[in-house]
Design a protein around this motif. Structure first.
Motif, PDB file in Angstrom:
ATOM      1  N   VAL A  78       0.811  -1.231   0.000  1.00 42.00           N
ATOM      2  CA  VAL A  78       0.000   0.000   0.000  1.00 42.00           C
ATOM      3  C   VAL A  78       0.838   1.272   0.000  1.00 42.00           C
ATOM      4  N   GLY A  79       2.165   1.144  -0.080  1.00 47.04           N
ATOM      5  CA  GLY A  79       3.017   2.323  -0.027  1.00 47.04           C
ATOM      6  C   GLY A  79       3.504   2.605   1.378  1.00 47.04           C
ATOM      7  N   ASP A  80       4.331   3.637   1.469  1.00 50.21           N
ATOM      8  CA  ASP A  80       5.009   3.990   2.715  1.00 50.21           C
ATOM      9  C   ASP A  80       4.782   5.470   2.975  1.00 50.21           C
ATOM     10  N   PRO A  81       4.404   5.867   4.198  1.00 50.44           N
ATOM     11  CA  PRO A  81       4.174   7.294   4.452  1.00 50.44           C
ATOM     12  C   PRO A  81       5.400   8.167   4.229  1.00 50.44           C
ATOM     13  N   ASP A  82       6.597   7.569   4.232  1.00 54.04           N
ATOM     14  CA  ASP A  82       7.822   8.354   4.023  1.00 54.04           C
ATOM     15  C   ASP A  82       8.309   8.327   2.575  1.00 54.04           C
ATOM     16  N   LEU A 121      -0.045   3.057   8.101  1.00 53.80           N
ATOM     17  CA  LEU A 121      -0.743   4.299   8.429  1.00 53.80           C
ATOM     18  C   LEU A 121      -0.035   5.070   9.543  1.00 53.80           C
ATOM     19  N   ILE A 122       0.792   4.391  10.328  1.00 57.76           N
ATOM     20  CA  ILE A 122       1.419   5.026  11.492  1.00 57.76           C
ATOM     21  C   ILE A 122       2.400   6.102  11.019  1.00 57.76           C
ATOM     22  N   GLY A 123       2.131   7.332  11.400  1.00 59.75           N
ATOM     23  CA  GLY A 123       2.962   8.450  10.976  1.00 59.75           C
ATOM     24  C   GLY A 123       2.542   9.054   9.655  1.00 59.75           C
ATOM     25  N   SER A 124       1.442   8.583   9.077  1.00 59.42           N
ATOM     26  CA  SER A 124       1.009   9.088   7.773  1.00 59.42           C
ATOM     27  C   SER A 124       0.258  10.413   7.873  1.00 59.42           C
ATOM     28  N   GLY A 125      -0.344  10.675   9.028  1.00 58.37           N
ATOM     29  CA  GLY A 125      -1.152  11.879   9.182  1.00 58.37           C
ATOM     30  C   GLY A 125      -2.506  11.796   8.499  1.00 58.37           C
ATOM     31  N   ARG A 126      -2.835  10.656   7.950  1.00 57.44           N
ATOM     32  CA  ARG A 126      -4.106  10.473   7.271  1.00 57.44           C
ATOM     33  C   ARG A 126      -5.238  10.276   8.284  1.00 57.44           C
ATOM     34  N   HIS A 153       2.848  -5.140  10.119  1.00 57.67           N
ATOM     35  CA  HIS A 153       3.981  -5.361   9.216  1.00 57.67           C
ATOM     36  C   HIS A 153       5.267  -4.765   9.791  1.00 57.67           C
ATOM     37  N   ARG A 154       5.350  -3.468   9.846  1.00 56.76           N
ATOM     38  CA  ARG A 154       6.569  -2.806  10.321  1.00 56.76           C
ATOM     39  C   ARG A 154       6.593  -2.805  11.846  1.00 56.76           C
ATOM     40  N   PRO A 155       7.703  -3.214  12.462  1.00 54.59           N
ATOM     41  CA  PRO A 155       7.754  -3.226  13.931  1.00 54.59           C
ATOM     42  C   PRO A 155       7.697  -1.811  14.502  1.00 54.59           C
ATOM     43  N   LEU A 156       7.279  -1.725  15.742  1.00 51.17           N
ATOM     44  CA  LEU A 156       7.215  -0.416  16.403  1.00 51.17           C
ATOM     45  C   LEU A 156       8.612   0.112  16.708  1.00 51.17           C
ATOM     46  N   PHE A 157       9.549  -0.780  17.028  1.00 52.62           N
ATOM     47  CA  PHE A 157      10.919  -0.380  17.356  1.00 52.62           C
ATOM     48  C   PHE A 157      11.840  -1.551  17.062  1.00 52.62           C
ATOM     49  N   ILE A 158      13.137  -1.298  17.107  1.00 56.27           N
ATOM     50  CA  ILE A 158      14.127  -2.344  16.838  1.00 56.27           C
ATOM     51  C   ILE A 158      14.742  -2.864  18.135  1.00 56.27           C
ATOM     52  N   HIS A 159      15.272  -1.963  18.939  1.00 56.88           N
ATOM     53  CA  HIS A 159      15.967  -2.367  20.168  1.00 56.88           C
ATOM     54  C   HIS A 159      15.108  -2.144  21.410  1.00 56.88           C
ATOM     55  N   ALA A 171       8.670   2.096  13.104  1.00 56.47           N
ATOM     56  CA  ALA A 171       7.804   3.264  13.238  1.00 56.47           C
ATOM     57  C   ALA A 171       8.595   4.442  13.797  1.00 56.47           C
ATOM     58  N   LYS A 172       8.168   5.639  13.434  1.00 61.49           N
ATOM     59  CA  LYS A 172       8.826   6.853  13.914  1.00 61.49           C
ATOM     60  C   LYS A 172       8.529   7.053  15.405  1.00 61.49           C
ATOM     61  N   PRO A 173       9.450   7.685  16.135  1.00 61.92           N
ATOM     62  CA  PRO A 173       9.286   7.805  17.593  1.00 61.92           C
ATOM     63  C   PRO A 173       7.998   8.491  18.031  1.00 61.92           C
ATOM     64  N   GLU A 174       7.614   9.594  17.379  1.00 63.65           N
ATOM     65  CA  GLU A 174       6.441  10.330  17.864  1.00 63.65           C
ATOM     66  C   GLU A 174       5.151   9.530  17.707  1.00 63.65           C
ATOM     67  N   PRO A 175       4.811   9.022  16.529  1.00 67.23           N
ATOM     68  CA  PRO A 175       3.578   8.233  16.432  1.00 67.23           C
ATOM     69  C   PRO A 175       3.653   6.896  17.161  1.00 67.23           C
ATOM     70  N   ARG A 176       4.858   6.377  17.344  1.00 69.43           N
ATOM     71  CA  ARG A 176       5.028   5.125  18.083  1.00 69.43           C
ATOM     72  C   ARG A 176       4.513   5.245  19.513  1.00 69.43           C
ATOM     73  N   GLN A 177       4.651   6.439  20.088  1.00 70.14           N
ATOM     74  CA  GLN A 177       4.383   6.625  21.500  1.00 70.14           C
ATOM     75  C   GLN A 177       2.953   6.234  21.881  1.00 70.14           C
ATOM     76  N   ALA A 178       1.985   6.595  21.046  1.00 66.11           N
ATOM     77  CA  ALA A 178       0.590   6.289  21.366  1.00 66.11           C
ATOM     78  C   ALA A 178       0.361   4.789  21.449  1.00 66.11           C
ATOM     79  N   TYR A 179       1.040   4.036  20.589  1.00 64.90           N
ATOM     80  CA  TYR A 179       0.888   2.583  20.595  1.00 64.90           C
ATOM     81  C   TYR A 179       1.586   1.968  21.805  1.00 64.90           C
ATOM     82  N   MET A 180       2.735   2.496  22.176  1.00 58.86           N
ATOM     83  CA  MET A 180       3.430   1.983  23.348  1.00 58.86           C
ATOM     84  C   MET A 180       2.632   2.270  24.623  1.00 58.86           C
TER      85      MET A 180
END
Length: 274
Positions: A78-82, A121-126, A153-159, A171-180
């Motif tokens: 479906v594409g990538d927000p970045d 969709l995470i970080g897409s602003g849609r 699909h894409r993990p929230l973080f690596i380490h 996922a980018k740090p700012e949008p990741r926060q809500a999921y964490m």
């Protein structure tokens, strides 16, 4: 006990069928497992975001499985927000929806509630990003005391959840926060993802994080410097028994191992391994 299979990153194309042989091996393996459900964690297609034929072609392949299945979309679907070349947009989401549904789904089994998320969709602003988060909050609030598992699909973080921007990989740090924060407020026992073409399984703060490897191709360790996990092909088998969870990272017999640098110029011309 309920048995669930996870596969990921099959990368099957309508025009470029490099990995179709591996798909046949995956289908044969899955049909032998006496499993209750198969979950595909994205990049079902080689280039559904660029070639509209890939979506219905791959949907038909999954419909050929002998067991029920669910899926979530990946960046190649479906594409990538970045991405400037293939951003997540209305047309790509609609095409995925016609073949596979929205990517948001709920399944209750044993004493678990499994939820499918569209991580692209995470970080897409849609508007769909906010709608997904609202849906997720509501679905978790209504879990009725069940433990919760996420598939994306894409993990929230690596380490660790405090990771800086990991670029393409997480996922980018700012949008990741809500999921964490949601993970911290609910009894989330599993977060399962794909995308990295790595096999990995670790626990953090009582949550099991599982990366399913690709069934199509692997990346060499020097192409993902410092990233944990094994560069291999395969799948994951989950056994849910009441509130317990057993995880096995397994080989799929007879898969042909492709390495991305051997086929990149053919499957994604003009791309480079970052």
């Amino acid at each position: 006990m309920t048995k669930v299979l996870q596969i990921s990153d099959t990368h099957v194309g309508f025009a470029k069928r490099h990995f179709l042989g591996n798909w046949g091996k995956v289908q044969a393996w899955a049909d032998r497992q006496d499993a209750d459900l198969l979950i595909h964690t994205g990049d079902v297609t080689l280039d559904g975001a660029g070639d509209a034929r890939d979506i219905p072609y791959c949907a038909e392949l999954l419909q050929g499985l002998d067991i029920p299945w669910q899926s979530v979309p990946g960046n190649h679907d479906v594409g990538d927000p970045d991405s400037l070349a293939q951003p997540v947009d209305d047309a790509r989401l609609a095409a995925w929806g016609e073949g596979f549904g929205t990517g948001n789904w709920v399944m209750d089994l044993e004493e678990w509630r499994l939820l499918g998320l569209n991580s692209m969709l995470i970080g897409s602003g849609r508007a769909e990003e906010a709608a997904q988060l609202d849906w997720l909050k509501d679905s978790m609030a209504r879990a009725g005391g069940r433990r919760i598992g996420w598939f994306l699909h894409r993990p929230l973080f690596i380490h660790e959840p405090e990771d800086p921007d990991m670029g393409y990989w997480a996922a980018k740090p700012e949008p990741r926060q809500a999921y964490m924060e949601l993970i911290g407020h609910h009894d989330v026992g599993l977060v399962a993802s794909g995308h990295l073409h790595k096999s990995h399984d670790f626990e953090l703060d009582g949550v099991r994080y599982v990366w399913a490897p690709s069934t199509a191709f692997a990346l060499r360790p020097d192409q993902q410097p410092g990233m944990p996990g094994e560069s291999r092909l395969g799948a994951v088998v989950y056994e849910f028994a009441g509130r317990e969870l057993f995880v096995s990272r397994v080989d799929v017999p007879e898969l042909r191992t492709f390495w991305i640098d051997d086929v990149l110029h053919e499957i994604y011309p003009g791309s480079s391994v970052s």
